[in-house]
Write a protein that holds these residues in place. Sequence first.
Motif, short mmCIF file in Angstrom:
data_model
loop_
_atom_site.label_atom_id
_atom_site.label_comp_id
_atom_site.label_asym_id
_atom_site.label_seq_id
_atom_site.Cartn_x
_atom_site.Cartn_y
_atom_site.Cartn_z
N VAL A 47 56.65 79.58 1.00
CA VAL A 47 56.50 80.33 2.24
C VAL A 47 56.93 79.47 3.42
O VAL A 47 56.91 78.24 3.35
CB VAL A 47 55.02 80.77 2.40
CG1 VAL A 47 54.18 79.60 2.89
CG2 VAL A 47 54.88 81.94 3.34
N LYS A 56 49.86 84.02 6.12
CA LYS A 56 50.72 84.76 5.18
C LYS A 56 50.08 84.74 3.81
O LYS A 56 49.49 83.73 3.40
CB LYS A 56 52.12 84.13 5.11
CG LYS A 56 53.03 84.51 6.26
CD LYS A 56 54.46 84.10 5.97
CE LYS A 56 55.40 84.61 7.06
NZ LYS A 56 56.80 84.20 6.82
N LEU A 58 50.67 85.52 -0.36
CA LEU A 58 51.63 85.67 -1.45
C LEU A 58 50.80 85.79 -2.72
O LEU A 58 50.41 84.80 -3.32
CB LEU A 58 52.56 84.45 -1.52
CG LEU A 58 53.70 84.47 -2.51
CD1 LEU A 58 54.71 85.53 -2.16
CD2 LEU A 58 54.39 83.09 -2.56
N LYS A 59 50.48 87.03 -3.08
CA LYS A 59 49.61 87.31 -4.23
C LYS A 59 48.28 86.57 -4.06
O LYS A 59 47.52 86.85 -3.15
CB LYS A 59 50.32 86.94 -5.54
CG LYS A 59 51.57 87.78 -5.79
CD LYS A 59 52.20 87.46 -7.12
CE LYS A 59 53.43 88.33 -7.34
NZ LYS A 59 54.11 88.02 -8.63
#
Lengths: 110, 117
Positions: A47, A56, A58-59
């Motif tokens: 990222v 942020k 991400l899964k």
Amino acid sequence: TQLLEQSPQFLSIQEGENLTVYCNSSSVFSSLQWYRQEPGEGPVLLVTVVTGGEVKKLKRLTFQFGDARKDSSLHITAAQPGDTGLYLCAGEGAGNQFYFGTGTSLTVIP
Amino acid sequence: DTGVSQDPRHKITKRGQNVTFRCDPISEHNRLYWYRQTLGQGPEFLTYFQNEAQLEKSRLLSDRFSAERPKGSFSTLEIQRTEQGDSAMYLCASSLAAGAYSNQPQHFGDGTRLSIL
């Protein structure tokens, strides 16, 4: 000279546990990136965060950039053995140089 | 494969010999970086190019090290009169950037591991 300090340096946890990795600096960066590196391979980008306070996801991975753009954290929820690797943060500074952190070696035990 | 490629993947040589590594970046990327990484540490910046111009060099880059990117595409890193302390992984990365702060990510190759006997 490493401008970015990561903690912890080593982390060994059981599958399913949560963990947080920290990346700290006294310098301000225009952006900060997180990478994961496997043995014998180059770092792979996870990222990029740009704005102070940015979060942020991400899964199962959550990345946060500090308000002052000097630090960042990576939180992994319910770690899996596939998360094992060396996690690196890198800040973009003046002159378009990227400064990498000292790295956090994560081992997730099945 | 359209990623960053490095050659060779491994190089073993005797102290005092010269070695040269090659990096082919992602084709549209105008920036190319060289790093050195030792075991258990993060990569250390060595130098970077924007197109064919070498814009920054680290103090880590002694006069035995030289890098070129003659046509703004592939790059070479040469180490002359190698020393045992040069043993490391040499990583190349490329990015597409414009302006002072591009916020563009770097894409890494898998590196060249150099071992000095």
